[in-house]
Design an enzyme around this catalytic site. Structure first.
Site, PDB file in Angstrom:
ATOM      1  N   GLY A 102       5.567   3.432   0.251  1.00  8.70           N
ATOM      2  CA  GLY A 102       6.115   4.123  -0.574  1.00  8.70           C
ATOM      3  C   GLY A 102       5.631   4.130  -2.082  1.00  8.70           C
ATOM      4  N   SER A 127       0.951  -1.210   0.057  1.00 10.36           N
ATOM      5  CA  SER A 127       0.123   0.087   0.078  1.00 10.36           C
ATOM      6  C   SER A 127       0.838   1.166  -0.096  1.00 10.36           C
ATOM      7  CB  SER A 127      -0.672  -0.057   1.264  1.00 10.36           C
ATOM      8  OG  SER A 127      -0.114   0.350   2.422  1.00 10.36           O
ATOM      9  N   LYS A 128       0.201   2.496   0.135  1.00 14.59           N
ATOM     10  CA  LYS A 128       0.964   3.770   0.000  1.00 14.59           C
ATOM     11  C   LYS A 128       1.921   3.596   1.162  1.00 14.59           C
ATOM     12  CE  LYS A 128      -1.615   6.943  -2.315  1.00 14.59           C
ATOM     13  NZ  LYS A 128      -2.841   8.019  -2.207  1.00 14.59           N
ATOM     14  N   ARG A 129       1.770   3.013   2.085  1.00 12.00           N
ATOM     15  CA  ARG A 129       2.736   3.056   3.449  1.00 12.00           C
ATOM     16  C   ARG A 129       4.054   2.546   2.976  1.00 12.00           C
ATOM     17  NH1 ARG A 129       2.111  -0.662   6.428  1.00 12.00           N
ATOM     18  NH2 ARG A 129       0.180  -1.405   5.623  1.00 12.00           N
TER      19      ARG A 129
END
Ligand code: GLU
Length: 500
Positions: free
Chosen positions: A258, A254-256
């Site tokens: 990067g 996910s966006k976490r």
């Protein structure tokens, strides 16, 4: 069902295109091409609030970037169009009528607040939250009253209350779901738009999809799709749910973690060929040790049955390594062509380079490509090829450029290089080594300060070859400049970054 393989990539045009979407598209494409079937692009824009034309453009761009094509879709047309769900609203109505007639669909007047309240109660009691069926058996009279109160209704599908639904999946095997746990899903929203579950079943049928290949997150949805198909008298397609993609910490990518947008990878300088190869190895392997494989080799070895059901990890280091391997294999001219737009964007190359300049660029690229892992590495590591405006790295300052004896050495070298009539790596090397010998120094004691002065770094490709690619006067100027700055005390190292 048609004998010919027909698969679809069915993204929702909301937000950006995730690496997972591209992964799904790629597996569909590979299977279609391998089987000589058709690849269909269908746009699932039933989320009218979040769907945007910009997101649709990003989908096209991502697919084209990695080199996937499709035989039917909104832009290319086809026999089974329209290929955008919001343009198919009338089509869903017919199927809805069929469900209502069979008593398998009903109006539901529960408000979002009521539903949330009831879900909370279920959670508090330790029951998995689901729709409790409150509106299942409303009488006409009750419905009329609710309408009079100004309440809006959606339509729900009446799932089976007992028994099990078994999903037979090519990759995940047989998965059994208890029907009593599903809860009646919404199939038409209050806005009149179908939901994903309903539209996907109708469209897969009408578009004669033979294989549904999608992310494993959709596996639980398949029980609903199978029940809908049964209620509508539709023969289900084959299902193949691709394994989950995890970040390096083994949680869902996910966006976490990067960069997850396809465009980020493009901007970081990944080659589409390498990304294709890397993505296909997430969840599939040829069954031997091979990793760097051409598209033709992948196609040859590919099968859905060989896909792995367990999650795979998106290892960025590995993706970069793979990209580096592709760059090494790539012909210098081809690579220079890929790099040129990036360099132009950075203002490091002119808009219309002459044939001679292009040839020079091929020389630079050929020298650097053994070490670079991303196209952008050429721009960052190789900046000194294109401009005098480069930084002196801390390590170069510390090890060489701040030393008292270095300025004189650089100036002497500049004098020797000035005398060279042929600016070639052999003559440059002879001059550098000759000076070291005269000064009674090891060659390294001239080579390293020279590299630090001319490139600002302590590492890089062969010094003599890279100097040959630079202009003789520029090199001489750089040596004098570093000597002067060093004498003026301007090349002292900065503070060391704090260790963690
Ligand atoms: N629109 C769905 C998605 O983007 C497609 C799922 C499917 O392939 O059925 O996840």
């Amino acid at each position: 069902m048609s004998d010919n393989v027909r698969v679809r990539f069915a993204p929702a045009p909301t937000g950006y295109m995730h690496i997972g979407n591209l992964h799904t598209a790629l597996f569909n494409w590979l299977f279609a091409r391998k089987m000589g079937g058709a690849m269909i692009l269908r746009i699932e824009d039933t989320d009218e609030v979040r769907s945007t034309p910009e997101a649709l453009d990003v989908i096209y761009q991502g697919l084209k970037w990695i080199g996937l094509d499709w035989d039917e879709g909104p832009d290319v047309g086809g026999e089974y169009g329209p290929y955008v769900q919001s343009e198919r609203l009338g089509i869903y109505q017919e199927y809805l009528d069929q469900l209502i007639e069979a008593g398998r669909a009903y109006e539901c007047f529960c408000t979002p607040e009521e539903l949330e309240e009831r879900r909370q109660v279920m959670r508090a009691r330790g029951i998995p939250p689901r729709y409790d069926g409150r509106c299942r058996d409303l009488t006409e009279e009750q419905k009329r009253k609710l309408r009079e109160q100004g309440l809006e209704s959606c339509i729900r599908f009446r799932v089976k209350e007992t028994g099990t639904t078994v999903v037979k999946d090519i990759i995940q095997g047989e998965v059994t779901y208890e029907n009593s746990l599903i809860g009646d899903p919404v199939i038409v929203k209050t806005s009149g738009f179908p939901t994903y579950h309903f539209a996907v079943v109708v469209d897969d049928q009408l578009m004669q999809i033979t294989h549904v290949i999608r992310a494993v997150e959709h596996l639980p949805n398949t029980q609903i799709h199978l029940q809908l198909q049964e209620a509508l008298g539709i023969e289900p397609p084959a299902y193949a749910h691709l394994p989950l993609i995890l970040g390096e910490d083994r949680t869902k990518l996910s966006k976490r973690h990067g960069a997850v947008a396809v465009t980020d990878y493009e901007q970081q300088g990944f080659l589409p060929e390498a990304m294709f190869n890397f993505l296909v190895l997430l969840g599939w392997s040829p069954g031997d040790e091979r990793e760097v494989m051409s598209r033709a080799q992948i196609m040859e070895a590919f099968s859905l049955e060989a896909c792995d059901s367990s999650p795979s990890v998106f290892d960025v280091q590995k993706a970069e390594w793979m990209n580096g391997e592709y760059m090494k294999l790539m012909d210098g001219e081809d690579l220079a062509g890929r790099l040129l737009p990036l360099l132009q964007h950075e203002g490091l190359m002119e808009e219309n380079p002459s044939a001679e300049r292009r040839e020079w660029l091929v020389g630079v690229v050929s020298l650097m490509k053994e070490r670079a892992r991303l196209l952008n590495t050429f721009v960052s590591w190789g900046r000194y090829f294109f401009t005098d405006d480069y930084e002196y790295e801390n390590r170069a300052r510390k090890k060489w450029l701040s030393r008292e004896e270095v300025p004189e050495r650089l100036e002497l070298l500049a004098e020797r290089l000035q005398l060279l009539e042929a600016w070639e790596h052999q003559s440059i090397e002879a001059a550098v080594r000759g000076l070291a010998e005269e000064l009674g120094l090891s060659a390294a004691k001239v080579i390293h300060p020279c590299r630090a002065a001319v490139t600002g770094t302590t590492i890089g490709p062969s010094l003599f070859h890279l100097m040959e690619l630079l202009d003789q006067n520029d090199v001489i100027g750089r040596l004098h400049r570093a000597a002067q700055l060093s004498r003026a005390g301007e090349l002292e190292p900065g503070p060391e970054p704090e260790s963690q």
